[in-house]
Design an enzyme around this catalytic site. Structure first.
Site, PDB file in Angstrom:
ATOM      1  N   ASN A 196       0.849  -1.187   0.000  1.00 24.98           N
ATOM      2  CA  ASN A 196       0.000   0.000   0.000  1.00 24.98           C
ATOM      3  C   ASN A 196       0.890   1.244   0.000  1.00 24.98           C
ATOM      4  O   ASN A 196       2.119   1.162   0.042  1.00 24.98           O
ATOM      5  CB  ASN A 196      -1.003  -0.015   1.159  1.00 24.98           C
ATOM      6  N   ASP A 205     -16.529  -1.809   5.519  1.00 29.99           N
ATOM      7  CA  ASP A 205     -15.415  -2.270   6.337  1.00 29.99           C
ATOM      8  C   ASP A 205     -14.263  -2.613   5.391  1.00 29.99           C
ATOM      9  O   ASP A 205     -14.394  -3.483   4.542  1.00 29.99           O
ATOM     10  CB  ASP A 205     -15.841  -3.516   7.143  1.00 29.99           C
ATOM     11  N   THR A 261     -11.367  -3.866   6.280  1.00 31.30           N
ATOM     12  CA  THR A 261     -10.521  -4.954   6.790  1.00 31.30           C
ATOM     13  C   THR A 261     -10.434  -6.077   5.771  1.00 31.30           C
ATOM     14  O   THR A 261     -11.448  -6.587   5.299  1.00 31.30           O
ATOM     15  CB  THR A 261     -11.084  -5.515   8.109  1.00 31.30           C
ATOM     16  N   ASP A 297      -5.771  -7.942   1.335  1.00 34.72           N
ATOM     17  CA  ASP A 297      -5.547  -9.385   1.212  1.00 34.72           C
ATOM     18  C   ASP A 297      -6.442  -9.994   0.146  1.00 34.72           C
ATOM     19  O   ASP A 297      -6.033 -10.912  -0.576  1.00 34.72           O
ATOM     20  CB  ASP A 297      -5.787 -10.065   2.556  1.00 34.72           C
ATOM     21  N   SER A 303     -15.394  -6.812  -1.438  1.00 37.20           N
ATOM     22  CA  SER A 303     -15.096  -7.128  -0.032  1.00 37.20           C
ATOM     23  C   SER A 303     -15.351  -5.958   0.904  1.00 37.20           C
ATOM     24  O   SER A 303     -15.756  -6.157   2.044  1.00 37.20           O
ATOM     25  CB  SER A 303     -13.648  -7.618   0.104  1.00 37.20           C
TER      26      SER A 303
END
Length: 346
Positions: free
Chosen positions: A182, A239, A241, A245, A325
């Site tokens: 990132n 969200d 989180t 990934d 996601s």
């Protein structure tokens, strides 16, 4: 060909939702709590598996209820767990604060992950047999270096997420085929605040770099040259989180669908591979015999290569997966299936 080895962490995430971060010394009320399977390694493995990848997960969990639950989750997702050890002591945990705005902050307690200080024979063999090896920084550095050395000796394409950023030998980053970082990680590794220049620096020695920029998309570079900005898919986040990934897992799974070993690698590239593996072995204290023992003559093959067209296609695919996601709560719980991504791109 789509076999993927993920060498990484497995944690149980303890997630609290709250309106804002407390000031030092202040107590505030949260309004939700959840136990969610996580760890960057486990997250990336699940994301890749849901996108159709054949995944081996390599790591460790503790001899406790969290460890039992994480192993069961991986099995339920169709991920091979022969390389997941059970060790004495607690499973790793991540303590996650999610603000109502969707932003998050995380504190990780390594637990069993810290016990993965070297690879065993089965784990080395899984890396040698894989087409792609995915690494992060939540295991001991010595293990990451050893994993990279086995991959380089085996022709396995390596993908590295430098999170959290930790001190690494220069030979390590130079030997990675694709770095996905990132904005903050890229700046810390390169000293470059500009994402394009950071991506160029990370890809200068070999291969690829992707610097993710959240809702701005990501910058892609190859061989020290920035190729441009890939835009994000606009959504309203719930969200974030696990979004990074999800991006990595989906990217690797998509690459693995079409990658092919290339016998025509140049002598210079082969020499660079040999030097990278030797440097990594020396830094890790791994013997040449230990690495060579993982690469059986009957499985030897040319190095896996990724074309520019394949990378661009995979970034587009991964961008959609990550965008889905962030519209859902949780890490693994929020990760889409291959069918969901394909339907959006249809």
């Amino acid at each position: 060909m789509n076999r993927i080895a993920v060498l990484g962490s497995a944690n149980m995430d303890l997630v609290v939702r709250q309106p804002r971060l407390p000031r030092p010394g202040e107590t505030i009320f949260g309004h939700d709590f959840a136990l969610v399977p996580g760890g960057k390694g486990l997250n990336q493995a699940v994301a890749a598996g849901r996108q159709g990848g054949t995944v081996d997960f390599l790591g460790a969990v503790g001899r406790d209820a969290y460890g039992t639950e994480l192993r069961a989750l991986l099995v339920s997702e169709g991920i091979r767990v022969d390389g997941l050890d059970t060790v004495d002591g607690p499973t790793g945990t991540a303590h996650i604060t999610v603000l109502d705005s969707g932003e998050n902050s995380i504190v990780v307690v390594s637990g069993a992950n810290a016990a993965v200080t070297a690879l065993d024979e089965g784990q080395r063999a899984a890396i040698a047999a894989a087409d792609f090896l995915v690494l992060q920084c939540e295991l001991p550095v010595s293990t990451l270096i050893e994993g990279l050395a086995v991959a380089r000796a085996s022709g396995t394409f390596t993908v590295f997420t430098p999170a959290p950023v930790v001190p690494l030998p220069a030979a390590f980053l130079a030997g990675v085929d694709l770095v996905v970082a990132n904005r903050l990680e890229a700046e810390e590794l390169t000293g470059e605040a500009d994402a394009a220049r950071a991506a160029e620096s990370l890809s200068a020695r070999r291969g690829w770099a992707i610097v993710t920029l959240g809702d701005e998309g990501c910058v892609v570079a190859r061989g020290g040259v920035a190729l441009g900005l890939a835009p994000a898919r606009p959504v309203r986040p719930v969200d974030t989180t696990g979004a990074g990934d999800t991006f990595v897992g989906a990217l690797v799974a998509r690459l693995a669908e079409g990658a092919a070993g290339t016998a025509g690698t140049s002598g210079a590239a082969d020499a660079a591979d040999a030097a990278d593996a030797a440097d990594a072995n020396a830094a890790a204290g791994a013997s040449d015999a230990a690495v060579a023992g993982a690469v059986r003559p009957d499985t030897a093959r040319a190095r896996v290569e990724v074309s520019e067209d394949a990378m661009i296609d995979a970034i587009r695919w991964a961008t959609v997966a990550a965008s889905v996601s962030v519209t859902r709560a949780g890490a693994t719980a929020s990760m889409p299936t291959r069918a969901e991504v394909a339907a959006i791109l249809a």
